[in-house]
Each structure stands twice: as structure tokens, then as C-alpha cells.
Design a protein around this motif. Structure first.
Motif, short mmCIF file in Angstrom:
data_model
loop_
_atom_site.label_atom_id
_atom_site.label_comp_id
_atom_site.label_asym_id
_atom_site.label_seq_id
_atom_site.Cartn_x
_atom_site.Cartn_y
_atom_site.Cartn_z
N ALA A 26 0.82 -1.20 0.00
CA ALA A 26 0.00 0.00 0.00
C ALA A 26 0.85 1.26 0.00
N GLN A 27 2.15 1.10 0.24
CA GLN A 27 3.04 2.26 0.33
C GLN A 27 4.24 2.08 -0.60
N ASP A 28 3.98 1.54 -1.78
CA ASP A 28 5.10 1.21 -2.65
C ASP A 28 5.54 2.37 -3.54
N PHE A 29 4.89 3.53 -3.45
CA PHE A 29 5.39 4.73 -4.13
C PHE A 29 4.76 5.95 -3.46
N ASP A 30 5.31 7.13 -3.75
CA ASP A 30 4.89 8.34 -3.04
C ASP A 30 4.06 9.30 -3.88
N PHE A 31 4.26 9.29 -5.18
CA PHE A 31 3.50 10.17 -6.07
C PHE A 31 3.71 9.70 -7.50
N GLU A 118 4.64 0.83 -21.11
CA GLU A 118 4.28 1.74 -20.03
C GLU A 118 3.60 1.00 -18.88
N TRP A 119 2.71 0.07 -19.20
CA TRP A 119 2.03 -0.68 -18.15
C TRP A 119 3.01 -1.58 -17.41
N GLU A 127 -0.38 -0.98 -8.96
CA GLU A 127 -1.53 -1.89 -8.91
C GLU A 127 -2.22 -1.92 -7.56
N SER A 128 -1.53 -1.49 -6.51
CA SER A 128 -2.18 -1.44 -5.20
C SER A 128 -3.25 -0.35 -5.17
N VAL A 129 -3.21 0.55 -6.16
CA VAL A 129 -4.15 1.66 -6.24
C VAL A 129 -5.02 1.60 -7.49
N LEU A 130 -4.39 1.30 -8.63
CA LEU A 130 -5.08 1.35 -9.91
C LEU A 130 -4.89 0.04 -10.68
N ASN A 131 -6.00 -0.56 -11.10
CA ASN A 131 -5.86 -1.72 -11.97
C ASN A 131 -5.53 -1.23 -13.39
N GLN A 132 -5.38 -2.14 -14.33
CA GLN A 132 -4.91 -1.77 -15.65
C GLN A 132 -5.83 -0.74 -16.34
N TYR A 135 -5.62 2.65 -14.56
CA TYR A 135 -4.34 3.31 -14.80
C TYR A 135 -4.38 4.13 -16.09
N PHE A 136 -4.81 3.51 -17.17
CA PHE A 136 -4.86 4.23 -18.44
C PHE A 136 -5.95 5.30 -18.44
N GLN A 137 -7.07 5.01 -17.79
CA GLN A 137 -8.13 6.01 -17.70
C GLN A 137 -7.66 7.22 -16.91
N ALA A 138 -6.91 6.99 -15.84
CA ALA A 138 -6.40 8.10 -15.03
C ALA A 138 -5.52 9.02 -15.87
N ALA A 139 -4.65 8.44 -16.69
CA ALA A 139 -3.77 9.26 -17.53
C ALA A 139 -4.58 10.07 -18.54
N LEU A 140 -5.59 9.47 -19.14
CA LEU A 140 -6.44 10.19 -20.08
C LEU A 140 -7.18 11.33 -19.38
N ASN A 141 -7.66 11.08 -18.17
CA ASN A 141 -8.36 12.12 -17.40
C ASN A 141 -7.42 13.29 -17.11
N LEU A 142 -6.19 12.99 -16.74
CA LEU A 142 -5.22 14.04 -16.43
C LEU A 142 -4.89 14.86 -17.68
N LYS A 143 -4.82 14.20 -18.82
CA LYS A 143 -4.57 14.92 -20.07
C LYS A 143 -5.70 15.91 -20.35
N THR A 144 -6.93 15.50 -20.07
CA THR A 144 -8.07 16.39 -20.26
C THR A 144 -7.98 17.60 -19.34
N GLN A 145 -7.53 17.37 -18.11
CA GLN A 145 -7.40 18.45 -17.13
C GLN A 145 -6.28 19.43 -17.48
N LEU A 146 -5.23 18.92 -18.12
CA LEU A 146 -4.03 19.74 -18.33
C LEU A 146 -3.77 19.92 -19.82
N ASN A 147 -4.32 20.98 -20.37
CA ASN A 147 -4.15 21.29 -21.79
C ASN A 147 -2.94 22.21 -21.94
#
Length: 229
Positions: A26-31, A118-119, A127-132, A135-147
């Protein structure tokens, strides 16, 4: 030792080890670093590029990756060899990924090898936070937020082959988002530094931008070219 007592102690050890593994995973990365690249800079090098099989991508920043990182600047990689990339997991995202996350490497491809890399290198470490799919949906969402292209052009910084101060690029993004970005440069065939990748930091859920605990070394000079694409 009483056999029953020994069995109880062994059970307690197994339970404690299991708890330790759960906490660790659950703590395998920080950001996350969310990384977008400018295709004009990717292509304008001595190695060149190849457009995807779908044709030349839009004149826009594209996703490079969503990378788990540690606060000390290190990062995990290839965390689960038993979790291969499965195209069926992201079939509903494919059209959007071809637009927002194209591969420019040669030979031309449909993006599958890029996304698989990338995966398997980065995504498996979250994977402790995001399944496959997440993970990809999160990146697409961030791209939408950051033009990024809109942010930069609004500040008068355009992909016209001109040179701009590195500080002005950073300031434009920070003023628009509230967070300081990391900037990475590469060099064109004339060895001139050019705007290549922009890093922003994201929380471990992959949802919100945050202040970067550490920024990557960008190999930029004070003035950088913003090449056309």
C-alpha cells in the motif's frame, strides 16, 4: 515446547508477515509523474520519428506516461511480471488512446507495444491503487485536465520554431495550474536545446495535481526552442 503453543506462534508469525506485506504494497510509491511530450521535439532529432498507422497525430502534446516515483527521486519499475498488458482491458479506451497517447517510434505501430511497455514498467508498480483499466483512464483524465498547448499559446509561447525562455514556460504552467512543472529538453539535429517533455506531479490516486516533492533534471538551457510539428 508445547506443540499447540508452537503452532500458535507460527500462526502469529505468518499473520504478522502478511500484514507487513499488505502495508508494504500500500506504500510502494509516493506520487506519480504525469509526463506529456511535444511531438515536434520527438521528431526533430537525428533519429527522427514514424507516425502511427492511424496517421500524423494532432498538433498537440501527447501522453508519455504516468510514472510512480519516490520522494527521494528514485522510482520502482517492473513490479509484477505476472501482470502483462492485456489490450482487452482497455478496449473501450483505445480510440482515445490512439489520439492522446500515440507512439512516434519507428517502425509505425498501432501503439500497443508502447502502452504495453508503459504498463509493465510503470503501471504494475501502482496496482495497489489502480488496476490496468484505471491506470490508463487516469492518464487520459489528467490529459483532459491539463491542456498544455492551450496554456502556453495563451501566454504567447507557440510551436513556431522560435526560442523562449525556460522561465517563461515554467511560469505560464505554474500560473495556470498552481503547481511548478519539471521541464525536459532534448536537442535537434543542430544540437540546439528544444522543449521536449513536461512533468507535473499527481497524488497516489492518480486524480489530482500536487506540488512536486522532487523535479527531474531537465538538461535545458535558459532559452529553448519550441519546434513546429
Amino acid at each position: 515446547m508445547d506443540p499447540a503453543s508452537g503452532s500458535l506462534k507460527m500462526t502469529m508469525v505468518v499473520v504478522l508477515l502478511s500484514i507487513s506485506c499488505i502495508v508494504s504494497s500500500a506504500q510502494d510509491f509516493d506520487f506519480f509523474y504525469f509526463v506529456q511530450q511535444w511531438p515536434g521535439a520527438y521528431c526533430d532529432t537525428k533519429f527522427g520519428c514514424c507516425y502511427p498507422k492511424t496517421g500524423k497525430p494532432a498538433v498537440d502534446f501527447s501522453i508519455h506516461g504516468l510514472w510512480p516515483n519516490y520522494n527521494d527521486g528514485g522510482y520502482p519499475s517492473h513490479c509484477d511480471n505476472g501482470s502483462p498488458f492485456l489490450p482487452s482491458e482497455i478496449s473501450d479506451l483505445r480510440d482515445e488512446m490512439e489520439k492522446q497517447w500515440p507512439s512516434l517510434s519507428c517502425p509505425s505501430s498501432d501503439g500497443t507495444s508502447f502502452w504495453s511497455h508503459e504498463w509493465e514498467k510503470h503501471g504494475t508498480c501502482s496496482e495497489s491503487v489502480l488496476n490496468q483499466h484505471q491506470y490508463f483512464q487516469a492518464a487520459l483524465n489528467l490529459k483532459t485536465q491539463l491542456n498544455l498547448l492551450h496554456i502556453l499559446t495563451k501566454a504567447g509561447i507557440r510551436p513556431d520554431g522560435g526560442s523562449y525562455s525556460l522561465e517563461s514556460i515554467k511560469n505560464a504552467i505554474q500560473e495556470a495550474t498552481g503547481f511548478a512543472p519539471g521541464i525536459e529538453c532534448n536537442v535537434d539535429e543542430s544540437r540546439q536545446p528544444q522543449l521536449y517533455q513536461i512533468f507535473v506531479c499527481v497524488n497516489t490516486k492518480g486524480t489530482n495535481f500536487i506540488d512536486c516533492p522532487v523535479l527531474p533534471r531537465g538538461r535545458c538551457s535558459s532559452e529553448v526552442e519550441f519546434p513546429a510539428f
